[in-house]
Design a protein around this motif. Structure first.
Motif, PDB file in Angstrom:
ATOM      1  N   GLY A   1      16.818  22.958  21.461  1.00 39.27           N
ATOM      2  CA  GLY A   1      17.426  21.835  20.903  1.00 39.27           C
ATOM      3  C   GLY A   1      18.753  22.484  19.873  1.00 39.27           C
ATOM      4  O   GLY A   1      18.990  21.957  19.044  1.00 39.27           O
ATOM      5  N   GLY A   2      18.870  23.943  19.916  1.00 42.10           N
ATOM      6  CA  GLY A   2      19.689  24.559  18.992  1.00 42.10           C
ATOM      7  C   GLY A   2      18.866  25.109  17.877  1.00 42.10           C
ATOM      8  O   GLY A   2      19.799  25.209  16.936  1.00 42.10           O
ATOM      9  N   GLN A   3      17.603  24.895  17.612  1.00 42.95           N
ATOM     10  CA  GLN A   3      16.919  25.113  16.386  1.00 42.95           C
ATOM     11  C   GLN A   3      16.343  26.368  16.519  1.00 42.95           C
ATOM     12  O   GLN A   3      16.069  26.948  17.490  1.00 42.95           O
ATOM     13  N   SER A   4      15.811  26.788  15.404  1.00 44.27           N
ATOM     14  CA  SER A   4      14.839  28.150  15.303  1.00 44.27           C
ATOM     15  C   SER A   4      13.700  27.639  15.748  1.00 44.27           C
ATOM     16  O   SER A   4      13.209  26.576  15.404  1.00 44.27           O
ATOM     17  N   VAL A   5      12.854  28.841  16.183  1.00 44.26           N
ATOM     18  CA  VAL A   5      11.559  28.594  16.325  1.00 44.26           C
ATOM     19  C   VAL A   5      10.638  28.216  14.833  1.00 44.26           C
ATOM     20  O   VAL A   5       9.682  27.530  15.033  1.00 44.26           O
ATOM     21  N   ASP A   6      11.355  28.540  13.797  1.00 45.94           N
ATOM     22  CA  ASP A   6      10.446  28.259  12.639  1.00 45.94           C
ATOM     23  C   ASP A   6      10.588  26.764  12.604  1.00 45.94           C
ATOM     24  O   ASP A   6       9.765  26.038  12.053  1.00 45.94           O
ATOM     25  N   TRP A   7      11.876  26.224  12.806  1.00 43.04           N
ATOM     26  CA  TRP A   7      11.931  24.631  12.511  1.00 43.04           C
ATOM     27  C   TRP A   7      11.159  23.955  13.611  1.00 43.04           C
ATOM     28  O   TRP A   7      10.410  23.129  13.271  1.00 43.04           O
ATOM     29  N   ILE A   8      11.030  24.524  14.946  1.00 42.48           N
ATOM     30  CA  ILE A   8      10.105  23.794  15.733  1.00 42.48           C
ATOM     31  C   ILE A   8       8.894  23.692  15.366  1.00 42.48           C
ATOM     32  O   ILE A   8       8.070  22.769  15.492  1.00 42.48           O
ATOM     33  N   ALA A   9       8.417  25.114  15.082  1.00 47.39           N
ATOM     34  CA  ALA A   9       7.126  25.202  14.518  1.00 47.39           C
ATOM     35  C   ALA A   9       6.516  24.151  13.338  1.00 47.39           C
ATOM     36  O   ALA A   9       5.588  23.581  13.361  1.00 47.39           O
ATOM     37  N   ARG A  10       7.554  23.942  12.662  1.00 43.10           N
ATOM     38  CA  ARG A  10       7.431  22.988  11.364  1.00 43.10           C
ATOM     39  C   ARG A  10       7.325  21.510  11.431  1.00 43.10           C
ATOM     40  O   ARG A  10       6.622  20.606  11.337  1.00 43.10           O
ATOM     41  N   ASN A  11       8.247  21.129  12.770  1.00 42.64           N
ATOM     42  CA  ASN A  11       8.414  19.753  13.072  1.00 42.64           C
ATOM     43  C   ASN A  11       7.808  19.330  14.181  1.00 42.64           C
ATOM     44  O   ASN A  11       7.518  18.132  14.360  1.00 42.64           O
TER      45      ASN A  11
END
Length: 321
Positions: free
Chosen positions: A198-208
């Motif tokens: 989704g154009g996001q970082s893996v850190d953003w995905i892991a948080r959300n």
């Protein structure tokens, strides 16, 4: 037509569980070369998959077709298809793989997710992606260059509407605006899964998100991606399980001993090598594999062979686990 009774456990558990691997299917289930799906037959195949013990059915969101696209299949609207599946099955989970979030209003997405969850008795996992076709963005009046920001903003609105403390975030709220709610409400929040980045970082995905679903890749490349994912999960302030799933193309040979050879996004293989490949994926940290079947064999024969000889190696019964 019987609607499902509420699922007794957390639907993420049979699909995504630490140190285990589960197996699902990507719909529609077609023989190689077929581009026109009989969706009445697809519903029957979904019922069969449910009976045989597959853990999830994955539904794609393909709003528009074009001769320039590699996939010529005419997919149903995902919410319509999911509603039909909910009424025809009892235990198997459903996952959207994935709703193209920037092209849909997030409150409509939340309403659809709540509706499918209610019809299925809580068997729905909301997979969300950003899509990868710029011309579709133009057709819907969106700027593909803004997809990352649209994805984040729409995710926030959906998460608020389907979470445990549900609330509606309106686009505009004048001083005299009413306070809205989305009904019906379930007994638990709807799990949200990132399909692609989704154009996001893996850190953003892991948080959300509850996890990350991606395409099959060469094992060495996939191990690198999983290591990157695991590092992001380990950076969370509060330790938590986050799933890693793979969508894999499968051409299953009628000969059990046929060795595995690489296909784009998957394998052509007999069932013995398939089991070994899946065992390797489990050992490398994959929690779920969705099989996108492509074979000259009748689909029912392939499903029954996998159920008889592959699923028992990975699935431990049909309980809520």
């Amino acid at each position: 037509m019987n609607y499902s009774t509420p699922y007794s456990g957390s639907i993420e558990n049979p699909v995504f569980s630490e140190h285990r691997l589960s197996i699902g299917l990507t719909l529609p289930l077609l023989r190689r070369g077929e581009i026109v799906a009989d969706f009445h037959e697809q519903l029957k195949l979904a019922e069969l998959a449910d009976t045989l013990g597959f853990r999830a059915l994955w539904i794609r969101d393909v709003p528009l077709n074009s001769a320039d696209y590699p996939d010529p299949v005419g997919h149903l609207d995902p919410w319509v298809f999911l509603g039909a599946l909910a009424s025809r099955t009892q235990r198997i989970a459903f996952a959207s793989g994935a709703i193209v979030l920037p092209l849909r209003h997030p409150l409509h997405v939340a309403k659809g997710a709540l509706s499918v969850s209610a019809l299925s008795g809580g068997r729905f996992i909301l997979g969300l992606g950003s899509g990868d076709r710029p011309h579709e963005y133009a057709a819907f009046g969106k700027d593909s260059g803004e997809r990352r920001e649209l994805f984040r903003r729409h995710w926030e609105i959906v998460a608020a509407a389907v979470g445990s403390s549900a609330r509606v975030i309106p686009d505009h709220a004048p001083p005299d605006a009413a306070e809205f709610t989305l009904l019906p409400r379930g007994t638990r929040e709807i799990p949200m899964l990132a399909v692609g980045s989704g154009g996001q970082s893996v850190d953003w995905i892991a948080r959300n998100a509850i996890g990350w679903m991606t395409y099959h890749r060469d094992p060495d490349v996939q191990r690198s991606r999983h290591s990157m994912w695991l590092a992001a999960v380990n950076r969370l302030h509060t330790p938590a399980f986050r799933a890693f799933g793979v969508a894999m193309q499968l051409e299953l040979s009628a000969h059990a001993e046929t060795p595995a050879t690489a296909l784009p996004l998957g394998y052509s293989t007999g069932r013995h090598a398939l089991v070994r490949s899946l065992q390797d994926m489990r050992a490398a940290g994959t929690h779920h594999v969705s099989l996108n079947l492509s074979s000259e064999r009748p689909v029912r024969d392939v499903l029954e062979e996998i159920a008889a000889h592959v699923l028992p190696e990975f699935h431990e019964g049909r309980g809520s686990e």
